[in-house]
Design a protein around this motif. Structure first.
Motif, PDB file in Angstrom:
ATOM      1  N   PRO A   1      30.595  21.132  42.908  1.00 23.28           N
ATOM      2  CA  PRO A   1      32.019  21.445  42.884  1.00 23.28           C
ATOM      3  C   PRO A   1      32.280  22.731  42.111  1.00 23.28           C
ATOM      4  O   PRO A   1      31.550  23.066  41.186  1.00 23.28           O
ATOM      5  N   SER A   2      33.292  23.448  42.519  1.00 25.77           N
ATOM      6  CA  SER A   2      33.639  24.699  41.858  1.00 25.77           C
ATOM      7  C   SER A   2      35.125  24.694  41.542  1.00 25.77           C
ATOM      8  O   SER A   2      35.949  24.443  42.428  1.00 25.77           O
ATOM      9  N   GLU A   3      35.445  24.957  40.301  1.00 27.17           N
ATOM     10  CA  GLU A   3      36.842  25.075  39.918  1.00 27.17           C
ATOM     11  C   GLU A   3      37.312  26.480  40.280  1.00 27.17           C
ATOM     12  O   GLU A   3      36.634  27.466  40.016  1.00 27.17           O
ATOM     13  N   VAL A   4      38.463  26.568  40.929  1.00 29.23           N
ATOM     14  CA  VAL A   4      39.035  27.853  41.297  1.00 29.23           C
ATOM     15  C   VAL A   4      40.440  27.936  40.713  1.00 29.23           C
ATOM     16  O   VAL A   4      41.044  26.923  40.377  1.00 29.23           O
ATOM     17  N   GLU A   5      40.932  29.148  40.599  1.00 27.85           N
ATOM     18  CA  GLU A   5      42.253  29.369  40.017  1.00 27.85           C
ATOM     19  C   GLU A   5      43.108  30.168  40.994  1.00 27.85           C
ATOM     20  O   GLU A   5      42.632  31.097  41.644  1.00 27.85           O
ATOM     21  N   ILE A   6      44.361  29.792  41.108  1.00 24.25           N
ATOM     22  CA  ILE A   6      45.302  30.514  41.964  1.00 24.25           C
ATOM     23  C   ILE A   6      45.848  31.676  41.149  1.00 24.25           C
ATOM     24  O   ILE A   6      46.371  31.481  40.053  1.00 24.25           O
ATOM     25  N   ASP A   7      45.725  32.898  41.691  1.00 25.12           N
ATOM     26  CA  ASP A   7      46.227  34.059  40.951  1.00 25.12           C
ATOM     27  C   ASP A   7      47.730  34.234  41.192  1.00 25.12           C
ATOM     28  O   ASP A   7      48.351  33.453  41.916  1.00 25.12           O
TER      29      ASP A   7
ATOM     30  N   GLU B   1      39.806  32.635  45.143  1.00 29.50           N
ATOM     31  CA  GLU B   1      38.470  33.081  45.528  1.00 29.50           C
ATOM     32  C   GLU B   1      37.556  31.872  45.581  1.00 29.50           C
ATOM     33  O   GLU B   1      37.411  31.155  44.605  1.00 29.50           O
ATOM     34  N   ILE B   2      36.950  31.661  46.745  1.00 31.02           N
ATOM     35  CA  ILE B   2      36.025  30.544  46.921  1.00 31.02           C
ATOM     36  C   ILE B   2      34.617  31.068  46.714  1.00 31.02           C
ATOM     37  O   ILE B   2      34.223  32.053  47.342  1.00 31.02           O
TER      38      ILE B   2
END
Length: 83
Positions: free
Chosen positions: A25-31, A37-38
């Motif tokens: 799993p990868s945590e991503v952030e909404i800019d 960015e995936i």
């Protein structure tokens, strides 16, 4: 590694086994522009390459789904809905 052991690792080192595949799993952030960015590893695991066209939509239950654009359009034309 069992699931309980995996949960004790830091998030950056967790690997979950789902079916026959290992998934990290990868945590991503909404800019500020609403972009995400995936990580390339997630894209590669899904069989996607840079430049692939995707359709993004909300399932209405808190999840966001990404589908290959052509597959989603085919399903929409055949069934009238997206699963």
């Amino acid at each position: 590694m069992d699931r309980q052991a995996a949960c004790t690792l830091p998030a950056s080192r967790r690997i979950w086994k789902t079916g026959a595949m290992l998934r990290e799993p990868s945590e991503v952030e909404i800019d500020e522009s609403g972009r995400v960015e995936i990580p390339m590893g997630v894209l590669v695991e899904a069989g996607l390459a840079p430049g692939a066209r995707l359709l993004a939509y909300s399932t209405g239950d808190g999840r966001i789904t990404l589908r290959r654009f052509q597959n989603a359009l085919t399903e929409l034309a055949e069934t009238g809905t997206l699963s």
